[in-house]
Design a protein around this motif. Structure first.
Motif, PDB file in Angstrom:
ATOM      1  N   GLN A   7       0.862  -1.184   0.000  1.00 34.82           N
ATOM      2  CA  GLN A   7       0.000   0.000   0.000  1.00 34.82           C
ATOM      3  C   GLN A   7       0.897   1.233   0.000  1.00 34.82           C
ATOM      4  O   GLN A   7       1.840   1.310   0.801  1.00 34.82           O
ATOM      5  N   ILE A   8       0.634   2.193  -0.895  1.00 29.99           N
ATOM      6  CA  ILE A   8       1.424   3.427  -0.918  1.00 29.99           C
ATOM      7  C   ILE A   8       0.499   4.634  -0.882  1.00 29.99           C
ATOM      8  O   ILE A   8      -0.712   4.518  -1.101  1.00 29.99           O
ATOM      9  N   THR A   9       1.101   5.794  -0.637  1.00 34.01           N
ATOM     10  CA  THR A   9       0.384   7.067  -0.688  1.00 34.01           C
ATOM     11  C   THR A   9       1.057   7.946  -1.738  1.00 34.01           C
ATOM     12  O   THR A   9       2.083   7.557  -2.311  1.00 34.01           O
ATOM     13  N   GLY A  10       0.535   9.120  -1.921  1.00 34.36           N
ATOM     14  CA  GLY A  10       1.112  10.043  -2.890  1.00 34.36           C
ATOM     15  C   GLY A  10       2.547  10.400  -2.576  1.00 34.36           C
ATOM     16  O   GLY A  10       3.366  10.596  -3.485  1.00 34.36           O
ATOM     17  N   THR A  11       2.895  10.477  -1.290  1.00 35.67           N
ATOM     18  CA  THR A  11       4.270  10.824  -0.919  1.00 35.67           C
ATOM     19  C   THR A  11       5.249   9.698  -1.257  1.00 35.67           C
ATOM     20  O   THR A  11       6.435   9.954  -1.451  1.00 35.67           O
ATOM     21  N   ASP A  12       4.751   8.463  -1.340  1.00 30.12           N
ATOM     22  CA  ASP A  12       5.599   7.316  -1.681  1.00 30.12           C
ATOM     23  C   ASP A  12       5.751   7.125  -3.188  1.00 30.12           C
ATOM     24  O   ASP A  12       6.626   6.389  -3.635  1.00 30.12           O
ATOM     25  N   TYR A  13       4.889   7.760  -3.954  1.00 29.55           N
ATOM     26  CA  TYR A  13       4.742   7.478  -5.380  1.00 29.55           C
ATOM     27  C   TYR A  13       6.057   7.567  -6.157  1.00 29.55           C
ATOM     28  O   TYR A  13       6.438   6.621  -6.853  1.00 29.55           O
ATOM     29  N   VAL A  14       6.742   8.683  -6.060  1.00 31.02           N
ATOM     30  CA  VAL A  14       7.964   8.871  -6.843  1.00 31.02           C
ATOM     31  C   VAL A  14       8.999   7.807  -6.497  1.00 31.02           C
ATOM     32  O   VAL A  14       9.593   7.188  -7.380  1.00 31.02           O
ATOM     33  N   GLN A  15       9.190   7.560  -5.204  1.00 30.19           N
ATOM     34  CA  GLN A  15      10.184   6.570  -4.775  1.00 30.19           C
ATOM     35  C   GLN A  15       9.792   5.160  -5.199  1.00 30.19           C
ATOM     36  O   GLN A  15      10.614   4.398  -5.704  1.00 30.19           O
ATOM     37  N   GLU A  16       8.539   4.792  -4.992  1.00 32.40           N
ATOM     38  CA  GLU A  16       8.093   3.418  -5.243  1.00 32.40           C
ATOM     39  C   GLU A  16       7.835   3.119  -6.720  1.00 32.40           C
ATOM     40  O   GLU A  16       7.933   1.974  -7.143  1.00 32.40           O
ATOM     41  N   VAL A  17       7.489   4.145  -7.489  1.00 31.58           N
ATOM     42  CA  VAL A  17       7.129   3.930  -8.893  1.00 31.58           C
ATOM     43  C   VAL A  17       8.210   4.461  -9.831  1.00 31.58           C
ATOM     44  O   VAL A  17       8.830   3.698 -10.557  1.00 31.58           O
ATOM     45  N   ASN A  18       8.431   5.754  -9.812  1.00 32.98           N
ATOM     46  CA  ASN A  18       9.362   6.358 -10.757  1.00 32.98           C
ATOM     47  C   ASN A  18      10.816   5.995 -10.488  1.00 32.98           C
ATOM     48  O   ASN A  18      11.635   5.974 -11.406  1.00 32.98           O
ATOM     49  N   LYS A  19      11.154   5.724  -9.238  1.00 31.12           N
ATOM     50  CA  LYS A  19      12.525   5.363  -8.888  1.00 31.12           C
ATOM     51  C   LYS A  19      12.618   3.897  -8.462  1.00 31.12           C
ATOM     52  O   LYS A  19      13.468   3.538  -7.653  1.00 31.12           O
ATOM     53  N   ALA A  20      11.786   3.061  -9.036  1.00 27.45           N
ATOM     54  CA  ALA A  20      11.744   1.644  -8.659  1.00 27.45           C
ATOM     55  C   ALA A  20      13.029   0.908  -9.024  1.00 27.45           C
ATOM     56  O   ALA A  20      13.369  -0.081  -8.400  1.00 27.45           O
TER      57      ALA A  20
END
Length: 161
Positions: A20-33
């Motif tokens: 489960q992620i939030t908007g604050t996690d998005y860049v780290q978890e998705v774009n910087k995967a």
């Protein structure tokens, strides 16, 4: 040699669950995967039956394909004011770049199965499935023709165009 292979395989198969992620996690978890990493993100809202079904299928698919990062997020915590009419939504990324979008309830069948999702993700390249044929011959008209893809060009296109 065997030890090196096992370490490499373990490093590649490092996910195996839905996070489960939030908007604050998005860049780290998705774009910087990371390099050579597929990410499949489900935007959902509690109380929408089709979202609940997809979340259920994501759990089994994440275990089956631990090299792919499966994420879920309440839509409005990731994208403020994201309209409920676009739920469920699945975004698929590879190496931080969006490769496909599956948006809206009319894209999915109400009897959606994990096999149908697996086939769809396999066709996009996000999972390494051993399925040899589409589990649902009508799928082409439902999900596959509605997937927006960035393959074969600069802009978003419908998958298979």
């Amino acid at each position: 040699m065997y030890t090196i292979f096992c370490v490499a395989l373990k490093a590649k198969n490092k996910y195996g669950e839905v996070r489960q992620i939030t908007g604050t996690d998005y860049v780290q978890e998705v774009n910087k995967a990371g390099d050579d990493t597929w990410v499949i993100l489900h935007l959902y809202k509690d109380g929408i039956q089709l979202c609940n079904l997809i979340n259920h299928h994501f759990t089994s698919l994440a275990k089956k394909f631990p090299a792919t990062k499966f994420l879920k997020s309440v839509s409005t915590t990731t994208i403020p004011n994201y309209p409920d009419k676009n739920l469920p939504t699945i975004f698929i990324y590879y190496e931080g770049n969006m490769k496909a979008q599956i948006i809206g309830p009319n894209t999915f069948r109400t009897d959606l199965t994990a096999d149908i999702l697996e086939w769809t993700f396999k066709e996009i390249g996000a999972v390494k499935s051993f399925m040899e044929e589409n589990p649902n011959k009508e799928l082409r008209d439902c999900i596959t023709s509605s997937i927006r893809s960035t393959e074969h060009g600069a802009g978003l296109r419908f998958y298979g165009e």
